[in-house]
Design a protein around this motif. Structure first.
Motif, short mmCIF file in Angstrom:
data_model
loop_
_atom_site.label_atom_id
_atom_site.label_comp_id
_atom_site.label_asym_id
_atom_site.label_seq_id
_atom_site.Cartn_x
_atom_site.Cartn_y
_atom_site.Cartn_z
N ALA A 86 -10.73 10.79 -1.98
CA ALA A 86 -9.34 10.32 -1.91
C ALA A 86 -9.04 9.35 -3.06
O ALA A 86 -8.05 8.62 -3.00
CB ALA A 86 -9.08 9.65 -0.58
N ASP A 87 -9.88 9.35 -4.08
CA ASP A 87 -9.73 8.42 -5.22
C ASP A 87 -9.69 6.98 -4.75
O ASP A 87 -8.87 6.18 -5.21
CB ASP A 87 -8.50 8.77 -6.06
CG ASP A 87 -8.64 10.10 -6.75
OD1 ASP A 87 -9.75 10.40 -7.24
OD2 ASP A 87 -7.66 10.85 -6.80
N MET A 88 -10.58 6.63 -3.83
CA MET A 88 -10.71 5.27 -3.34
C MET A 88 -12.17 4.86 -3.40
O MET A 88 -13.06 5.70 -3.63
CB MET A 88 -10.20 5.15 -1.89
CG MET A 88 -8.72 5.33 -1.73
SD MET A 88 -8.24 5.03 -0.01
CE MET A 88 -6.47 5.15 -0.11
N GLU A 132 -16.15 4.37 11.86
CA GLU A 132 -14.79 4.75 11.45
C GLU A 132 -14.29 3.71 10.44
O GLU A 132 -14.59 2.53 10.58
CB GLU A 132 -13.81 4.71 12.61
CG GLU A 132 -14.01 5.74 13.66
CD GLU A 132 -12.99 5.58 14.80
OE1 GLU A 132 -12.79 6.56 15.51
OE2 GLU A 132 -12.41 4.50 14.96
N VAL A 133 -13.50 4.16 9.49
CA VAL A 133 -12.97 3.27 8.46
C VAL A 133 -11.50 3.57 8.25
O VAL A 133 -11.06 4.72 8.32
CB VAL A 133 -13.74 3.47 7.12
CG1 VAL A 133 -13.04 2.78 5.97
CG2 VAL A 133 -15.18 2.97 7.25
N ILE A 134 -10.73 2.51 7.99
CA ILE A 134 -9.36 2.65 7.50
C ILE A 134 -9.35 2.04 6.10
O ILE A 134 -9.85 0.93 5.90
CB ILE A 134 -8.35 1.95 8.41
CG1 ILE A 134 -8.37 2.56 9.82
CG2 ILE A 134 -6.93 2.04 7.81
CD1 ILE A 134 -7.50 1.84 10.83
N ALA A 135 -8.79 2.77 5.16
CA ALA A 135 -8.69 2.30 3.78
C ALA A 135 -7.21 2.36 3.37
O ALA A 135 -6.45 3.17 3.89
CB ALA A 135 -9.53 3.17 2.85
N ALA A 136 -6.85 1.50 2.46
CA ALA A 136 -5.47 1.45 1.97
C ALA A 136 -5.48 1.32 0.45
O ALA A 136 -6.38 0.71 -0.13
CB ALA A 136 -4.72 0.28 2.59
N GLY A 137 -4.48 1.90 -0.15
CA GLY A 137 -4.41 1.82 -1.62
C GLY A 137 -3.01 1.99 -2.12
O GLY A 137 -2.09 2.26 -1.42
N ALA A 163 0.85 -1.20 0.00
CA ALA A 163 0.00 0.00 0.00
C ALA A 163 0.88 1.24 0.00
O ALA A 163 1.85 1.32 0.75
CB ALA A 163 -0.91 0.01 1.22
N GLU A 164 0.54 2.17 -0.84
CA GLU A 164 1.26 3.44 -0.88
C GLU A 164 0.56 4.51 -0.07
O GLU A 164 1.16 5.52 0.29
CB GLU A 164 1.40 3.91 -2.33
CG GLU A 164 2.25 2.97 -3.17
CD GLU A 164 2.37 3.45 -4.60
OE1 GLU A 164 1.93 4.57 -4.91
OE2 GLU A 164 2.91 2.68 -5.41
N ARG A 165 -0.74 4.29 0.19
CA ARG A 165 -1.53 5.30 0.90
C ARG A 165 -2.41 4.64 1.94
O ARG A 165 -2.91 3.54 1.73
CB ARG A 165 -2.44 6.05 -0.07
CG ARG A 165 -1.69 6.73 -1.20
CD ARG A 165 -2.61 7.50 -2.15
NE ARG A 165 -3.68 6.67 -2.67
CZ ARG A 165 -4.94 7.09 -2.82
NH1 ARG A 165 -5.30 8.30 -2.48
NH2 ARG A 165 -5.85 6.29 -3.32
N LEU A 166 -2.58 5.32 3.06
CA LEU A 166 -3.55 4.92 4.08
C LEU A 166 -4.49 6.09 4.30
O LEU A 166 -4.05 7.24 4.37
CB LEU A 166 -2.85 4.58 5.40
CG LEU A 166 -1.98 3.33 5.42
CD1 LEU A 166 -1.27 3.21 6.77
CD2 LEU A 166 -2.81 2.09 5.15
#
Length: 128
Positions: free
Chosen positions: A68-70, A123-128, A28-31
């Protein structure tokens, strides 16, 4: 990004079909950490029912992810704060639908919200 589910079954209670014990994220490059999001419409008015608030919560989360483009495909963790324990089943069903059947680590906590009209906060955590 690669997401690897971990739900050991030896020596630990089993995960139910709507979640996994852990999610390993590789590459993942982004959190993205999304603050507790409520079932409020654009004017800040809460939905009048739990179902309406759950729809609004997930619509709001999708909008934040899009900024966030997710998408929900990037979600790797969900924490729900429920005003009443009786909301757990509806919350799990809404989460499963919103995540299009994907299972992620999740926790539901019964808590007093800041306003009586707020029935759920997520609450959410996303990764990409």
């Amino acid at each position: 990004m690669r997401a690897i589910r971990h739900s050991p079954t030896d020596g630990i209670y089993p995960a139910t079909p709507d979640y996994v014990h852990a999610m390993e994220v590789r590459g993942a490059e982004r959190l993205l950490f999304i603050a507790g999001t409520m079932g409020l419409d654009p004017q800040g008015t809460p939905g009048t029912t739990l179902a309406a608030q759950l729809d609004l919560v997930w619509a709001n989360i999708r909008r934040i992810l899009a900024a966030a483009d997710m998408t929900v495909a990037n979600v790797v963790r969900v924490t729900s704060y429920l005003r009443d324990a009786s909301y757990a089943e509806a919350n799990a069903a809404a989460r499963t639908e919103a995540l299009e059947g994907r299972v992620v680590p999740t926790t539901a906590i019964v808590a007093q919200t800041l306003s009586e009209g707020w029935l759920v906060e997520i609450e959410v955590i996303a990764a990409g």
